[in-house]
Write an enzyme that holds these catalytic residues in place. Structure first.
Site, mmCIF file in Angstrom:
data_model
loop_
_atom_site.group_PDB
_atom_site.id
_atom_site.type_symbol
_atom_site.label_atom_id
_atom_site.label_comp_id
_atom_site.label_asym_id
_atom_site.label_seq_id
_atom_site.Cartn_x
_atom_site.Cartn_y
_atom_site.Cartn_z
ATOM 1 N N ASP A 14 32.928 39.072 35.429
ATOM 2 C CA ASP A 14 32.335 37.810 35.872
ATOM 3 C C ASP A 14 32.457 36.710 34.818
ATOM 4 O OD1 ASP A 14 31.450 39.192 38.245
ATOM 5 O OD2 ASP A 14 29.967 40.134 36.959
ATOM 6 N N LYS A 17 37.178 34.450 35.804
ATOM 7 C CA LYS A 17 38.641 34.606 35.914
ATOM 8 C C LYS A 17 39.195 33.835 37.102
ATOM 9 C CE LYS A 17 38.454 39.148 36.105
ATOM 10 N NZ LYS A 17 37.143 39.557 35.608
ATOM 11 N N GLY A 41 34.633 40.295 42.830
ATOM 12 C CA GLY A 41 34.244 39.109 43.588
ATOM 13 C C GLY A 41 34.603 37.885 42.779
ATOM 14 N N HIS A 42 35.579 37.141 43.219
ATOM 15 C CA HIS A 42 35.978 35.919 42.519
ATOM 16 C C HIS A 42 35.618 34.724 43.378
ATOM 17 C CE1 HIS A 42 39.380 38.213 40.265
ATOM 18 N NE2 HIS A 42 38.201 38.386 39.728
ATOM 19 N N THR A 131 28.979 49.312 42.821
ATOM 20 C CA THR A 131 28.892 48.367 43.939
ATOM 21 C C THR A 131 28.763 49.105 45.275
ATOM 22 O OG1 THR A 131 31.288 48.322 44.138
ATOM 23 C CG2 THR A 131 30.290 46.652 42.722
ATOM 24 N N GLN A 225 37.238 43.188 37.344
ATOM 25 C CA GLN A 225 36.243 43.737 36.415
ATOM 26 C C GLN A 225 36.642 43.262 34.998
ATOM 27 O OE1 GLN A 225 37.618 46.339 38.804
ATOM 28 N NE2 GLN A 225 36.237 45.178 40.069
ATOM 29 N N LEU A 336 31.001 26.663 29.236
ATOM 30 C CA LEU A 336 30.382 26.004 28.079
ATOM 31 C C LEU A 336 29.153 25.204 28.516
ATOM 32 C CD1 LEU A 336 30.667 25.390 25.019
ATOM 33 C CD2 LEU A 336 31.839 23.290 25.673
#
Ligand code: IMP
Length: 439
Positions: A14, A17, A41-42, A131, A225, A336
């Site tokens: 997470d 990416k 999950g993206h 998951t 991942q 950031l």
């Protein structure tokens, strides 16, 4: 020059990416995934639209890019069908011309999902916090040479026979855990129906990717991942069941190591983890409030399962380990802006165990639970960095924070993400990433 770049998360996943793959995909011909399944999950934000991807590579939101689901993946045909239907409804073109599923990829079947549940139940307090998508049991069948690959499933007689055989063993465990045995014929019918939709996409992706590499096409190999969830190098047994690291990209795509021209590490300005397992820099006790603030500002909830992510400080010790294993040529630093609200920011620069400084990342989860992080404290900048696109426009303290991380990790940071959108990005013009985007 044609580039073949692997993109890998440096922490527990997470790291953001999806956005970086999406950004780079513009300049690449092919985006391929090489491991994992719909446990990933993206989220990709393009203007007003937001896409959530589980199985398909993030390149899918770019028209004209070819997307490959490599041999190292485990694919649930029903999840594939659902994702294709959902993305098509959002206006994305998904055809066998632009989506290729490896004939060698293993399938996740309904009994794998049930076995994922029973396995977690059996572990009790020691559970992994998976998951529950059937990932581990599908990889177990692969390593146990019982798996059913996409190519095998295209023949109904083979599919039925393998389901019958595998379900005999699976049902013994399922029944032992007080659940109802699955009916082989029903599993076959359900799977066969979903395989009909998968079939047009099944191809020899190893041959496809190698031909593409030989003929000078550029390829992004998208990891799912992340490094610390790698089955070999991660915080075993609290890991996923595949090789998430850069080496896994060769295994899971069929491209030889010499084809890879660069490795991009995705690093977030803080750390999160979903599921169980040791997490040395987790914000607990009096730091819980800071963790909650970061979770809300960073929207740190699982894209696959909706679970709240555990939040912690940046861990340079673990990230150095990730940089070594993957051989990062460059780093993309994400989120950031999430730290904008903090007065002080801690960075873990080393681990101590029983009072002694460690010089390597512990192999044993019990040790990792006991390590004491050694922190450096940096001043926060308390100003918005959201959407900043020029390095010089960042507050000085934010620049110092980024430079500190770069020194601690020992790899140049070529890109800094300051928001979820493509445009909210700073790119250092002399970095490897800038060259990948330019040439
Ligand atoms: P599995 O991959 O479902 O077997 O889960 C194994 C471990 O990996 C659990 O701790 C999951 O929370 C974690 N995991 C799996 N996929 C992801 C992901 O995409 N992001 C972060 N953690 C993940």
């Amino acid at each position: 020059m044609s580039h073949i770049i692997v993109i890998v998360g440096a922490q527990w996943g997470d790291e953001g990416k999806g956005k970086i793959v999406d950004l780079l995909a513009e300049r690449f011909d092919i985006v391929a995934r090489y491991q994992g399944g719909h446990n990933a999950g993206h989220s990709v934000q393009v203007g007003e639209k937001s896409y959530v991807l589980h199985l398909l590579p993030s390149g899918i939101v770019h028209p004209r890019k070819t997307c490959v689901l490599g041999n190292g993946m485990v694919i649930d045909p029903q999840a594939f069908r659902e994702e294709v239907t959902r993305l098509r409804a959002q206006g994305i073109e998904i055809t066998p011309h632009r989506v290729l599923v490896s004939s060698r990829a293993h399938l996740i079947l309904p009994y794998h999902r049930v076995l994922d549940h029973t396995s977690e139940e059996r572990l009790g307090n020691e559970r992994v916090g998976t998951t529950l998508r059937g990932i581990g049991p599908a990889y177990e069948d692969k390593a146990g040479r019982r798996g059913i690959r996409a190519a095998d499933a295209l023949d109904p007689a083979v599919l039925r026979a393998r389901i019958e055989r595998n379900l005999e063993d699976a049902n013994r465990i399922i029944v032992a855990y007080g659940r109802q045995a699955l009916d082989a014929e029903r599993v076959f019918q359900e799977t066969w129906a979903a395989v009909q939709d998968l079939a047009p996409f099944v191809a020899d992706t190893t041959e496809y990717l190698n031909r593409a590499a030989r003929t000078g096409r550029s390829i992004l190999l998208e990891g799912a991942q992340a490094t610390l969830l790698d089955v070999d190098h991660g915080t075993y047994p609290f890991v996923t069941s595949s090789s998430t690291t850069a080496g896994g990209a060769c295994i899971g795509s069929g491209l030889a190591p010499h084809r890879i021209t660069g490795v991009l590490g995705i690093v977030r300005t803080y750390t999160t983890r979903v599921g169980e397992g040791p997490f040395p820099t987790e914000m607990l006790g009096e730091e819980t409030e800071i963790g909650n603030l970061i979770r809300e500002r960073g929207r740190e909830y699982g894209a696959s399962t909706g679970r709240p992510r555990r939040c912690g400080w940046f861990d340079a010790f673990a990230t150095r380990y990730a940089a070594e294993i993957n051989g990062f040529s460059s780093i993309a630093l994400t989120k950031l802006d999430v730290l904008d609200a903090l007065e002080e920011i801690k960075v873990c620069v080393g681990y101590k165990l029983d009072g002694r400084a460690l010089d390597s990342f512990p192999a044993v989860a019990q040790e990792l639970r006991r390590v004491e992080p050694v922190y450096a404290t940096l001043p926060g900048w308390r100003r918005s960095t959201l959407g900043v696109t020029q390095w010089e426009e960042l507050p000085e303290k934010a620049r110092r924070y980024v430079e500190f991380l770069e020194r601690e990790i020992g790899v140049p940071i070529g890109l800094i993400s300051t928001g979820p959108e493509r445009s909210q990005t700073i790119i250092h013009q002399h970095s490897a990433i800038a060259a990948w985007l330019r040439d």
